[in-house]
Design a protein around this motif. Sequence first.
Motif, PDB file in Angstrom:
ATOM      1  N   ALA A   1     -10.785  -8.321 -19.164  1.00  0.00           N
ATOM      2  CA  ALA A   1     -12.251  -8.300 -19.090  1.00  0.00           C
ATOM      3  C   ALA A   1     -12.815  -9.702 -19.352  1.00  0.00           C
ATOM      4  CB  ALA A   1     -12.814  -7.295 -20.083  1.00  0.00           C
ATOM      5  N   ARG A   2     -12.238 -10.422 -20.327  1.00  0.00           N
ATOM      6  CA  ARG A   2     -12.686 -11.790 -20.580  1.00  0.00           C
ATOM      7  C   ARG A   2     -12.396 -12.688 -19.378  1.00  0.00           C
ATOM      8  NH1 ARG A   2     -10.350 -10.841 -25.737  1.00  0.00           N
ATOM      9  NH2 ARG A   2      -8.534 -12.113 -25.177  1.00  0.00           N
ATOM     10  N   ALA A   3     -11.254 -12.449 -18.700  1.00  0.00           N
ATOM     11  CA  ALA A   3     -10.923 -13.242 -17.517  1.00  0.00           C
ATOM     12  C   ALA A   3     -11.927 -12.995 -16.397  1.00  0.00           C
ATOM     13  CB  ALA A   3      -9.507 -12.911 -17.055  1.00  0.00           C
ATOM     14  N   VAL A   4     -12.378 -11.752 -16.259  1.00  0.00           N
ATOM     15  CA  VAL A   4     -13.404 -11.434 -15.258  1.00  0.00           C
ATOM     16  C   VAL A   4     -14.709 -12.152 -15.588  1.00  0.00           C
ATOM     17  CG1 VAL A   4     -14.836  -9.605 -14.301  1.00  0.00           C
ATOM     18  CG2 VAL A   4     -12.390  -9.209 -14.645  1.00  0.00           C
ATOM     19  N   ALA A   5     -15.137 -12.060 -16.852  1.00  0.00           N
ATOM     20  CA  ALA A   5     -16.380 -12.705 -17.261  1.00  0.00           C
ATOM     21  C   ALA A   5     -16.309 -14.209 -17.076  1.00  0.00           C
ATOM     22  CB  ALA A   5     -16.687 -12.353 -18.720  1.00  0.00           C
ATOM     23  N   ALA A   6     -15.177 -14.811 -17.396  1.00  0.00           N
ATOM     24  CA  ALA A   6     -15.031 -16.259 -17.242  1.00  0.00           C
ATOM     25  C   ALA A   6     -15.083 -16.661 -15.772  1.00  0.00           C
ATOM     26  CB  ALA A   6     -13.709 -16.711 -17.871  1.00  0.00           C
ATOM     27  N   CYS A   7     -14.449 -15.879 -14.907  1.00  0.00           N
ATOM     28  CA  CYS A   7     -14.471 -16.174 -13.474  1.00  0.00           C
ATOM     29  C   CYS A   7     -15.900 -16.073 -12.937  1.00  0.00           C
ATOM     30  CB  CYS A   7     -13.545 -15.222 -12.726  1.00  0.00           C
ATOM     31  SG  CYS A   7     -13.449 -15.512 -10.956  1.00  0.00           S
ATOM     32  N   ALA A   8     -16.611 -15.033 -13.340  1.00  0.00           N
ATOM     33  CA  ALA A   8     -18.002 -14.872 -12.888  1.00  0.00           C
ATOM     34  C   ALA A   8     -18.867 -16.033 -13.360  1.00  0.00           C
ATOM     35  CB  ALA A   8     -18.555 -13.546 -13.395  1.00  0.00           C
TER      36      ALA A   8
ATOM     37  N   LEU B   1     -23.180  -9.161 -17.898  1.00  0.00           N
ATOM     38  CA  LEU B   1     -22.413  -9.236 -16.663  1.00  0.00           C
ATOM     39  C   LEU B   1     -23.040  -8.317 -15.609  1.00  0.00           C
ATOM     40  CD1 LEU B   1     -19.732 -10.716 -15.885  1.00  0.00           C
ATOM     41  CD2 LEU B   1     -18.578  -8.537 -16.269  1.00  0.00           C
ATOM     42  N   PRO B   2     -23.449  -8.869 -14.453  1.00  0.00           N
ATOM     43  CA  PRO B   2     -24.029  -8.029 -13.388  1.00  0.00           C
ATOM     44  C   PRO B   2     -22.924  -7.215 -12.731  1.00  0.00           C
ATOM     45  CG  PRO B   2     -23.836 -10.302 -12.636  1.00  0.00           C
ATOM     46  CD  PRO B   2     -23.402 -10.294 -14.071  1.00  0.00           C
ATOM     47  N   LEU B   3     -22.871  -5.932 -12.994  1.00  0.00           N
ATOM     48  CA  LEU B   3     -21.717  -5.114 -12.650  1.00  0.00           C
ATOM     49  C   LEU B   3     -22.097  -3.989 -11.699  1.00  0.00           C
ATOM     50  CD1 LEU B   3     -18.736  -4.334 -13.167  1.00  0.00           C
ATOM     51  CD2 LEU B   3     -19.542  -2.990 -15.125  1.00  0.00           C
ATOM     52  N   ARG B   4     -21.224  -3.774 -10.719  1.00  0.00           N
ATOM     53  CA  ARG B   4     -21.335  -2.618  -9.836  1.00  0.00           C
ATOM     54  C   ARG B   4     -19.973  -1.955  -9.748  1.00  0.00           C
ATOM     55  NH1 ARG B   4     -21.600  -2.819  -3.319  1.00  0.00           N
ATOM     56  NH2 ARG B   4     -21.458  -0.573  -2.927  1.00  0.00           N
TER      57      ARG B   4
ATOM     58  N   GLN C   1     -17.420  -0.178 -19.668  1.00  0.00           N
ATOM     59  CA  GLN C   1     -17.553  -0.450 -21.102  1.00  0.00           C
ATOM     60  C   GLN C   1     -16.756  -1.682 -21.507  1.00  0.00           C
ATOM     61  OE1 GLN C   1     -16.378   3.199 -22.991  1.00  0.00           O
ATOM     62  NE2 GLN C   1     -18.197   4.329 -22.321  1.00  0.00           N
ATOM     63  N   VAL C   2     -15.539  -1.810 -20.981  1.00  0.00           N
ATOM     64  CA  VAL C   2     -14.692  -2.951 -21.330  1.00  0.00           C
ATOM     65  C   VAL C   2     -15.313  -4.242 -20.806  1.00  0.00           C
ATOM     66  CG1 VAL C   2     -12.455  -4.023 -20.917  1.00  0.00           C
ATOM     67  CG2 VAL C   2     -12.577  -1.607 -21.502  1.00  0.00           C
ATOM     68  N   LEU C   3     -15.805  -4.216 -19.577  1.00  0.00           N
ATOM     69  CA  LEU C   3     -16.387  -5.425 -18.994  1.00  0.00           C
ATOM     70  C   LEU C   3     -17.676  -5.825 -19.713  1.00  0.00           C
ATOM     71  CD1 LEU C   3     -15.743  -4.742 -15.207  1.00  0.00           C
ATOM     72  CD2 LEU C   3     -14.736  -6.551 -16.588  1.00  0.00           C
ATOM     73  N   ARG C   4     -18.494  -4.852 -20.068  1.00  0.00           N
ATOM     74  CA  ARG C   4     -19.753  -5.173 -20.753  1.00  0.00           C
ATOM     75  C   ARG C   4     -19.504  -5.621 -22.194  1.00  0.00           C
ATOM     76  NH1 ARG C   4     -22.188  -0.482 -17.621  1.00  0.00           N
ATOM     77  NH2 ARG C   4     -23.341  -1.518 -15.955  1.00  0.00           N
ATOM     78  N   ALA C   5     -18.397  -5.159 -22.773  1.00  0.00           N
ATOM     79  CA  ALA C   5     -18.047  -5.639 -24.109  1.00  0.00           C
ATOM     80  C   ALA C   5     -17.676  -7.112 -24.064  1.00  0.00           C
ATOM     81  CB  ALA C   5     -16.891  -4.813 -24.676  1.00  0.00           C
ATOM     82  N   ALA C   6     -17.074  -7.548 -22.949  1.00  0.00           N
ATOM     83  CA  ALA C   6     -16.725  -8.958 -22.798  1.00  0.00           C
ATOM     84  C   ALA C   6     -17.948  -9.803 -22.531  1.00  0.00           C
ATOM     85  CB  ALA C   6     -15.713  -9.133 -21.673  1.00  0.00           C
TER      86      ALA C   6
ATOM     87  N   ALA D   1     -21.537 -16.078 -10.336  1.00  0.00           N
ATOM     88  CA  ALA D   1     -21.523 -14.901  -9.472  1.00  0.00           C
ATOM     89  C   ALA D   1     -22.754 -14.040  -9.711  1.00  0.00           C
ATOM     90  CB  ALA D   1     -20.253 -14.084  -9.713  1.00  0.00           C
ATOM     91  N   GLU D   2     -23.302 -13.533  -8.638  1.00  0.00           N
ATOM     92  CA  GLU D   2     -24.469 -12.660  -8.778  1.00  0.00           C
ATOM     93  C   GLU D   2     -24.062 -11.213  -9.060  1.00  0.00           C
ATOM     94  OE1 GLU D   2     -25.718 -10.694  -4.594  1.00  0.00           O
ATOM     95  OE2 GLU D   2     -26.564 -12.685  -4.954  1.00  0.00           O
ATOM     96  N   ARG D   3     -22.767 -10.911  -8.817  1.00  0.00           N
ATOM     97  CA  ARG D   3     -22.325  -9.535  -9.032  1.00  0.00           C
ATOM     98  C   ARG D   3     -20.819  -9.494  -9.230  1.00  0.00           C
ATOM     99  NH1 ARG D   3     -24.088  -5.259  -4.593  1.00  0.00           N
ATOM    100  NH2 ARG D   3     -26.113  -5.824  -5.504  1.00  0.00           N
ATOM    101  N   VAL D   4     -20.395  -8.549 -10.070  1.00  0.00           N
ATOM    102  CA  VAL D   4     -18.985  -8.205 -10.213  1.00  0.00           C
ATOM    103  C   VAL D   4     -18.811  -6.806  -9.643  1.00  0.00           C
ATOM    104  CG1 VAL D   4     -17.130  -7.664 -11.834  1.00  0.00           C
ATOM    105  CG2 VAL D   4     -18.578  -9.668 -12.216  1.00  0.00           C
TER     106      VAL D   4
END
Length: 302
Positions: free
Chosen positions: A183-190, A220-223, A211-216, A195-198
């Motif tokens: 999840a931290r790797a996703v947030a760092a990449c965005a 984070l703009p998530l879909r 939940q995991v992505l938003r905790a990181a 990025a406007e969206r994950v």
Amino acid sequence: MAQVYSAAAPEQLRGPEHHLAWADELGKWRGTAAWDNLMLGLRLGTSPQALVTTTPRATALLRRLAAAPDTAVTRGRTRDNPHLPRAFVAAVAAQYGATRLGRQELDGELIEDVAGALWPRALLERQRAAALPALMRVVVGVDPPAGSGGDACGIVAAGLGRDGHGYVLEDASVAGASPERWARAVAACAARHAAERVVAEANQGGEMVAQVLRAADAALPLRLVHATRGKAARAEPVAALYETGRVWHARAFPALEDELAGLVAGGGYEGPGRSPDRADACVWALTALLLGEGGAVRVRVL
């Protein structure tokens, strides 16, 4: 006593007998006649053997020999040769890097095309961008793993250029990571690509993925998306965009491209690993950028 022959004159090898054969640059031999005649004469002594030294071009003959149970394969890389000038090694690495030609000529890899591949190797080589245009949007595609010790978490960033084409920007995938780490790797990449969206597949884990992505990263703009078709079926419209010259790679992505090259038309996967996680993340990102809900190309008028 040693005798020298040319593979361009296979009939010269019809008849002579040998204890040992050294076949140089077998990947460049035309056809199999010279090899077949050589093998018919390799019959002296108690253990006749053949040594092959070659650039591993994926010819039918070389593939057959490499797969034979009595063949021992060793590989050498250009950068491991202590007798080459460092300037030369640096120059060819910078020029060819992780491209197919570089992996074959510099790293000694035997790279084969899978029959029916959605992404033939030649197509991936063709779709390398010389330069990136200004980007209007960037999306990060995510294919989360089912567990912490199994498959990789596919994380791929792609952008939409002002020319209307898609550009794969980064493969930030991580393997064997805990949910918190990927999840931290996703947030760092965005964050790196603004990025406007994950876009994350939620078939494995459902709301837990969110939940995991938003905790990181709470902002984070998530879909979340749900896969209703197999990976190969989802990939086919994206592969068509590559074929029509609408998707480009900003640079070589060996691990990602190996997975793309393993996806087969009509279903199936014959690439590395158990699942094409990087390829699936790439497909999600490019689908969000360039395709509509039904898989049709989406056109933006500027």
